[in-house]
Structures are given as C-alpha cells and as structure tokens.
Design a protein around this motif. Structure first.
Motif, short mmCIF file in Angstrom:
data_model
loop_
_atom_site.label_atom_id
_atom_site.label_comp_id
_atom_site.label_asym_id
_atom_site.label_seq_id
_atom_site.Cartn_x
_atom_site.Cartn_y
_atom_site.Cartn_z
N VAL A 31 22.55 44.29 -102.17
CA VAL A 31 22.16 43.66 -103.43
C VAL A 31 22.95 42.36 -103.62
O VAL A 31 23.98 42.12 -102.96
CB VAL A 31 22.43 44.60 -104.63
N GLU A 32 22.43 41.54 -104.54
CA GLU A 32 23.15 40.35 -105.01
C GLU A 32 23.59 40.61 -106.44
O GLU A 32 22.87 41.26 -107.22
CB GLU A 32 22.25 39.11 -104.96
N THR A 33 24.74 40.11 -106.79
CA THR A 33 25.29 40.39 -108.11
C THR A 33 25.64 39.09 -108.84
O THR A 33 25.80 38.03 -108.24
CB THR A 33 26.56 41.26 -107.99
N GLY A 34 25.74 39.24 -110.14
CA GLY A 34 26.25 38.18 -111.01
C GLY A 34 27.33 38.75 -111.90
O GLY A 34 27.47 39.98 -112.03
N THR A 35 28.09 37.89 -112.53
CA THR A 35 29.25 38.31 -113.31
C THR A 35 29.01 38.04 -114.79
O THR A 35 28.54 36.95 -115.16
CB THR A 35 30.51 37.57 -112.84
N ALA A 36 29.35 39.01 -115.61
CA ALA A 36 29.30 38.82 -117.07
C ALA A 36 30.54 38.05 -117.49
O ALA A 36 31.66 38.47 -117.19
CB ALA A 36 29.25 40.18 -117.77
N TYR A 387 17.94 40.57 -109.69
CA TYR A 387 16.69 40.85 -108.97
C TYR A 387 16.74 42.24 -108.31
O TYR A 387 16.55 42.36 -107.08
CB TYR A 387 16.41 39.78 -107.92
N PRO A 388 17.00 43.31 -109.04
CA PRO A 388 17.04 44.65 -108.41
C PRO A 388 15.66 45.05 -107.89
O PRO A 388 14.66 44.91 -108.60
CB PRO A 388 17.51 45.56 -109.54
N ASP A 389 15.62 45.56 -106.64
CA ASP A 389 14.33 45.97 -106.08
C ASP A 389 14.07 47.44 -106.38
O ASP A 389 14.84 48.11 -107.08
CB ASP A 389 14.28 45.70 -104.57
#
Length: 407
Positions: A31-36, A387-389
C-alpha cells in the motif's frame, strides 16, 4: 525399504509441505500511505474566467463628414482631451467646369438681385418722402379748413403704407446680401476645396487610457454616430467568472480569490459583486446550466500583472472556507463506510497499525480536491492508506510501499 530410505522420504515430504505452505500462505498487501498532520485547509470553487475592463469607452463620430486617417494604433496611450480624430466637411458637387460656371452664374445672379433690391429700397425711400410731404401739406390746409378730414386720413394711411414698403425692401436687401455670401462660399469651395476642408472638428478622448481597438482607421465619409475607436484604462482590469448557481451561493462579496493559469505567477483577488440574475448556458455535453456572473477585483500590485490584457483566459479559485492548524489527510484516503459494517454509516479511513490495516471511522469538516479536514477520529502523525484497493480490509496485513509527500 530400509530405515534410511524412510528418513529421506519423510524429509522430502516435509520440504514439499513447507514449500506448498509458503507458496499458498497469505502475503501482506502493498500500500501507499499518507500522514495526518496539522496545517492550513482551504476549500473553494474553481472555474474558468476572463478579464475585461470595468469601464470601456467607444469614441464615435459626433457629426457626419469626412474622417481623416486615424494614426493611433492599438496599445497607444492617450490623455484625456487629446485629439484622436479629425472630421472635415464633405462636399458632394463634382469639381468640373460645369459646376464652376454654374456657381459663377449663381453669384452674378445674386449680385444682380442685390442691385435690384437696392433700387427698390431707393424707390421706397422716395415714395415715403413724397407721402410725408403730402401729409404735411394736407395737415396745414386742414388747419385752415380747406381739406376735408377724410382726405387727411387718406394721406396718413398712404404715408404709413410707404413706410411699410421701405421696411420690406430693406429686409429683402438683407436677404439678398446673405444669398451673395452663400454663392461666394460655394464658388470658393468649387475653386479651391482643399482650403475650405482644412477647417474641421477635432474628436477628443473622453478619458485617459490606451487604445484597445481602432474601428475605422482609413479616411472615409462617415455618418453621425459611427464608432471610430475604443479606449480603456487597463488599471481598471477585472475578472468575470460564470459560476453555477449552487456554487455562486458560496461566493460572497469579499471572498478571497486566487487567479492562476494566465501565464504568470498566481495573483490575489477579491469578489466584488455577484450579479443577482442568472442565465442559461449550454455546456459542452449539451446540458442546460444556470449560471451567474461573479465579478472579481485583482488585489495584487499592478506590476505583478502588467502583462495581463483584456479578454485573457484565466482560472479562478474562490476560497469559501479557510482554517489554520487543523488536522488534514490526503482526500484519496477517505471513503464511505461499507454497508453492513458494524461501525455504522459515515466516512472512514484505513490506518496502518504495525503491519495491519485498521478501519477507523472519522468525522470530516470539509474536503477539497487534495485534502480532507478531519474533525475527530485520527491523531496527528497517523499513517493512512491512500487509494485502498479491494484487497485491503480491517485486520489485513499490509506492507508500506511508499509514503505520499505532504501538501
């Protein structure tokens, strides 16, 4: 089989079972992640716009005549009251020998008419003098009783009629004199038309500004009200955007605006007015839309948009909501909670907890095309899956492939 062979067979079976177990064992989902993180959040309405002048002036011909060639070009600067065009009289008669002789004959005829009127004036003066002498003699005889009262009254009426005749002759002489001047002017125009046409009316600029368009550049005979050129002050440049009525309700006067895609650095603007009346516009897909014009003032210094002209296409983003130091995450991480989930209804994200994905409901304040403002449900620094699959679910093992950069 010997014992040794049984041992080898057992080891081979164990290896095959281990290989099959490894091959069919579930692997973590990449997965790809982002930070809050805390930051500024802005939401707004984005639309194409076009620049125009707040006040546009069309200089037209104040009278019919011969317009001389306009030497001004598009972009030239003019001051208020400066001469921008010249209109001269236009003469219809052809400059031929026949016209010249006709005008000469007309002048001679008017001069002869003046002589005839002068003779009539002299005759009227003589008649008035005679009538006055007769009246004076009749008055003397009437005083001695030798003339009847009726005769005296007739002499007085004759003197009055002679005076009226003289007045009419003098008025006719004035008319004849004007006709001579008119005939002389017409003859002068035929003999030397250029000397007469040098006198004309100067058309002046109503305001200071630049020439936007020259409508009639060549010399020509123009009727009254013909547009000659357009003037405008580029310092009064504004942007007009046509918004959908639903979006226009959010664009209140005074709202900040960011102007981009015009060929230079982003410009600051501010909504000045939202027009009260909407109009119907057909979209590129053939759908009828109700749109409203929104007028935007450019707030950046003039030096920053000196290259911007009239009718340029720009992009405007009207800021309808702005918050500082709020928790934001990439908008691609937010999705509706699946139906039938025990978490209820609303929005959620997948948070990376160790090597597992955890479904976490969140409360959103707003979102734009890049960010989502999270009111509650997340902590600062939490990593969310973007973008969760379909393979990602609550409790599934995940492996972080990359982290999206913060915006």
């Amino acid at each position: 089989m010997t014992r040794k062979h049984w041992i080898y067979a057992f080891i081979g079976i164990a290896v095959l079972l281990a290989i099959f177990a490894w091959a069919f064992a579930p692997r973590p989902v990449e997965v790809e992640t982002g930070t809050a993180q805390l930051g500024r959040f802005e939401a707004g309405v984005e639309e194409d716009g076009k620049t125009r002048l707040r006040d546009n002036y069309v200089v037209s011909a104040p009278l019919a005549g011969l317009l001389t060639r306009i030497t001004l070009k598009e972009g030239d600067r003019v001051e208020a009251g400066a001469n921008v065009a010249m209109i001269r009289p236009a003469y219809a008669p052809l400059q031929d020998e026949r016209t010249l002789r006709e005008q000469q004959a007309r002048l001679a005829m008017t001069r002869a008419q003046v002589d005839r009127v002068n003779a009539r004036v002299e005759a009227a003066q003589v008649a008035l003098r005679r009538a006055r002498n007769d009246l004076a003699r009749s008055e003397t005889l009437a005083g001695q009783g030798f003339v009847a009262a009726s005769r005296l009254e007739s002499e007085r009426l004759a003197a009055l009629a002679a005076q009226k005749e003289l007045d009419a002759a003098i008025a006719e002489r004035a008319i004849a004199g004007h006709e001579v001047e008119q005939a002389r002017a017409a003859l002068m125009a035929v003999r030397n038309p250029t000397s007469v046409s040098e006198r004309g009316l100067a058309v002046r600029a109503p305001v200071a500004g630049r020439v936007l368009r020259v409508v009639q550049a060549s010399e020509a005979v123009v009727p009254f009200g013909t547009p000659l050129l357009e003037l405008g002050d580029l310092s009064t440049l504004e942007v007009v955007a046509e918004l959908l009525t639903a979006d226009a309700l959010q664009a209140q006067p005074g709202s900040p605006v960011v102007i981009t895609r015009w060929g230079g650095a982003p410009l600051a603007g501010r909504v000045r007015r939202v027009e009260p009346a909407a109009f119907t516009k057909i979209s590129a897909l053939g759908v009828e839309e109700q749109r409203v014009r929104v007028l935007i003032d450019i707030a950046s210094p003039p030096d920053a948009w000196r290259a911007l002209g009239v009718g340029y296409r720009v992009n405007v983003r009207i800021v309808t909501l702005a918050r500082d130091r709020v928790l934001t995450i990439p908008v691609s991480a937010v999705f509706p909670i699946p139906q039938g989930n025990q978490q209820g209804r609303g929005m959620a994200v997948y948070v990376v907890d160790g090597d597992r994905a955890r479904l976490t409901p969140v409360e959103l304040g707003a979102r734009n095309d890049a960010q989502a403002w999270v009111r509650s449900g997340l902590a600062e620094g939490a990593r969310v899956i973007i973008y969760p699959d379909a393979q990602v679910a609550d409790g599934v093992r995940v492996k972080v492939r990359s982290t999206a950069p913060a915006r």
